[in-house]
Design a protein around this motif. Sequence first.
Motif, PDB file in Angstrom:
ATOM      1  N   PRO A  26       0.832  -1.211   0.000  1.00 58.97           N
ATOM      2  CA  PRO A  26       0.000   0.000   0.000  1.00 58.97           C
ATOM      3  C   PRO A  26       0.863   1.256   0.000  1.00 58.97           C
ATOM      4  N   ALA A  27       0.287   2.335  -0.467  1.00 57.18           N
ATOM      5  CA  ALA A  27       0.959   3.633  -0.393  1.00 57.18           C
ATOM      6  C   ALA A  27       1.083   4.030   1.070  1.00 57.18           C
ATOM      7  N   GLU A  28       2.017   4.902   1.362  1.00 58.48           N
ATOM      8  CA  GLU A  28       2.165   5.390   2.724  1.00 58.48           C
ATOM      9  C   GLU A  28       0.889   6.109   3.147  1.00 58.48           C
ATOM     10  N   LEU A  29       0.494   5.917   4.377  1.00 60.41           N
ATOM     11  CA  LEU A  29      -0.720   6.531   4.905  1.00 60.41           C
ATOM     12  C   LEU A  29      -0.553   8.046   4.949  1.00 60.41           C
ATOM     13  N   GLY A  30      -1.481   8.767   4.342  1.00 59.92           N
ATOM     14  CA  GLY A  30      -1.446  10.221   4.344  1.00 59.92           C
ATOM     15  C   GLY A  30      -1.978  10.786   5.650  1.00 59.92           C
ATOM     16  N   ARG A  31      -1.759  12.055   5.861  1.00 60.78           N
ATOM     17  CA  ARG A  31      -2.160  12.722   7.103  1.00 60.78           C
ATOM     18  C   ARG A  31      -3.661  12.656   7.340  1.00 60.78           C
ATOM     19  N   GLN A  32      -4.473  12.619   6.273  1.00 62.36           N
ATOM     20  CA  GLN A  32      -5.928  12.597   6.412  1.00 62.36           C
ATOM     21  C   GLN A  32      -6.530  11.241   6.041  1.00 62.36           C
ATOM     22  N   ASP A  33      -5.693  10.221   5.921  1.00 63.05           N
ATOM     23  CA  ASP A  33      -6.142   8.892   5.509  1.00 63.05           C
ATOM     24  C   ASP A  33      -6.388   7.990   6.702  1.00 63.05           C
ATOM     25  N   ILE A  34      -7.158   6.938   6.439  1.00 63.31           N
ATOM     26  CA  ILE A  34      -7.309   5.856   7.411  1.00 63.31           C
ATOM     27  C   ILE A  34      -7.049   4.544   6.684  1.00 63.31           C
ATOM     28  N   GLU A  67     -18.325  -0.412  -1.708  1.00 68.80           N
ATOM     29  CA  GLU A  67     -19.288  -0.448  -0.611  1.00 68.80           C
ATOM     30  C   GLU A  67     -18.744  -1.318   0.514  1.00 68.80           C
ATOM     31  N   VAL A  68     -17.627  -0.852   1.054  1.00 75.39           N
ATOM     32  CA  VAL A  68     -16.822  -1.598   2.013  1.00 75.39           C
ATOM     33  C   VAL A  68     -17.239  -1.288   3.450  1.00 75.39           C
ATOM     34  N   VAL A  69     -17.192  -2.308   4.298  1.00 73.44           N
ATOM     35  CA  VAL A  69     -17.370  -2.161   5.740  1.00 73.44           C
ATOM     36  C   VAL A  69     -16.164  -2.820   6.402  1.00 73.44           C
ATOM     37  N   GLY A  70     -15.686  -2.195   7.462  1.00 77.85           N
ATOM     38  CA  GLY A  70     -14.555  -2.774   8.176  1.00 77.85           C
ATOM     39  C   GLY A  70     -14.245  -1.983   9.421  1.00 77.85           C
ATOM     40  N   LYS A  71     -13.065  -2.260   9.989  1.00 78.24           N
ATOM     41  CA  LYS A  71     -12.687  -1.539  11.195  1.00 78.24           C
ATOM     42  C   LYS A  71     -11.391  -0.786  10.948  1.00 78.24           C
ATOM     43  N   VAL A  72     -11.279   0.383  11.538  1.00 76.20           N
ATOM     44  CA  VAL A  72     -10.118   1.250  11.375  1.00 76.20           C
ATOM     45  C   VAL A  72      -8.927   0.607  12.089  1.00 76.20           C
ATOM     46  N   THR A  73      -7.812   0.460  11.353  1.00 73.84           N
ATOM     47  CA  THR A  73      -6.598  -0.127  11.934  1.00 73.84           C
ATOM     48  C   THR A  73      -5.472   0.888  12.060  1.00 73.84           C
ATOM     49  N   VAL A  79      -6.393  13.026  11.360  1.00 71.71           N
ATOM     50  CA  VAL A  79      -7.721  12.431  11.530  1.00 71.71           C
ATOM     51  C   VAL A  79      -8.153  12.601  12.982  1.00 71.71           C
ATOM     52  N   THR A  80      -9.282  13.282  13.170  1.00 69.81           N
ATOM     53  CA  THR A  80      -9.770  13.529  14.531  1.00 69.81           C
ATOM     54  C   THR A  80     -11.143  12.927  14.788  1.00 69.81           C
ATOM     55  N   SER A  81     -11.864  12.563  13.737  1.00 65.92           N
ATOM     56  CA  SER A  81     -13.240  12.098  13.914  1.00 65.92           C
ATOM     57  C   SER A  81     -13.349  10.588  14.073  1.00 65.92           C
ATOM     58  N   LEU A  82     -12.242   9.868  13.910  1.00 67.30           N
ATOM     59  CA  LEU A  82     -12.259   8.411  14.036  1.00 67.30           C
ATOM     60  C   LEU A  82     -11.104   7.970  14.916  1.00 67.30           C
ATOM     61  N   GLY A  85     -10.130   0.980  15.747  1.00 62.79           N
ATOM     62  CA  GLY A  85     -11.164   0.083  16.255  1.00 62.79           C
ATOM     63  C   GLY A  85     -12.568   0.480  15.851  1.00 62.79           C
ATOM     64  N   ASP A  86     -12.764   1.739  15.405  1.00 65.13           N
ATOM     65  CA  ASP A  86     -14.094   2.171  14.952  1.00 65.13           C
ATOM     66  C   ASP A  86     -14.526   1.357  13.746  1.00 65.13           C
ATOM     67  N   ARG A  87     -15.825   1.066  13.676  1.00 70.03           N
ATOM     68  CA  ARG A  87     -16.408   0.396  12.512  1.00 70.03           C
ATOM     69  C   ARG A  87     -16.820   1.473  11.522  1.00 70.03           C
ATOM     70  N   VAL A  88     -16.430   1.303  10.262  1.00 70.36           N
ATOM     71  CA  VAL A  88     -16.705   2.313   9.242  1.00 70.36           C
ATOM     72  C   VAL A  88     -17.182   1.646   7.954  1.00 70.36           C
ATOM     73  N   GLY A  89     -17.758   2.433   7.099  1.00 70.91           N
ATOM     74  CA  GLY A  89     -18.163   1.984   5.783  1.00 70.91           C
ATOM     75  C   GLY A  89     -18.033   3.121   4.799  1.00 70.91           C
ATOM     76  N   PHE A  90     -17.865   2.778   3.532  1.00 68.21           N
ATOM     77  CA  PHE A  90     -17.802   3.812   2.502  1.00 68.21           C
ATOM     78  C   PHE A  90     -18.223   3.243   1.163  1.00 68.21           C
ATOM     79  N   GLY A  91     -18.670   4.133   0.296  1.00 67.82           N
ATOM     80  CA  GLY A  91     -19.122   3.752  -1.035  1.00 67.82           C
ATOM     81  C   GLY A  91     -17.965   3.655  -2.014  1.00 67.82           C
ATOM     82  N   TRP A  92     -18.286   3.442  -3.262  1.00 68.48           N
ATOM     83  CA  TRP A  92     -17.235   3.193  -4.247  1.00 68.48           C
ATOM     84  C   TRP A  92     -16.574   4.461  -4.738  1.00 68.48           C
TER      85      TRP A  92
END
Length: 112
Positions: A26-34, A67-73, A79-82, A85-92
Amino acid sequence: MTLTEKFSSYAALKQGEKLQKWEYEPAELGRQDIEIEVTHNGLCHTDIHMRDNEWNVSTFPLVAGHEVVGKVTKIGEDVTSLKIGDRVGFGWIRNSCRTCDACLRGEENVFS
């Protein structure tokens, strides 16, 4: 920073090919990425359109699914809102340019 962790997926390596096991770094995690450990992933006809490049927007290798569901690792520095361990989902649609005619009409899912 050198990444050694590999992600495992199924991908079409070329247009129209069947999905096959594929690993990538994977690419390096960006400052605003999860980063998400995917637990559920939708597959539908949209993925076939993308695999076959019917809209002329696909790049390969193409990891099918959306349309992915998973947990933040992992979370980026800003990132301040997550939290991990949080469960998240997002569209395509992961992002949009917000400047083309389609985006300005509120249709960021439409390719210009």
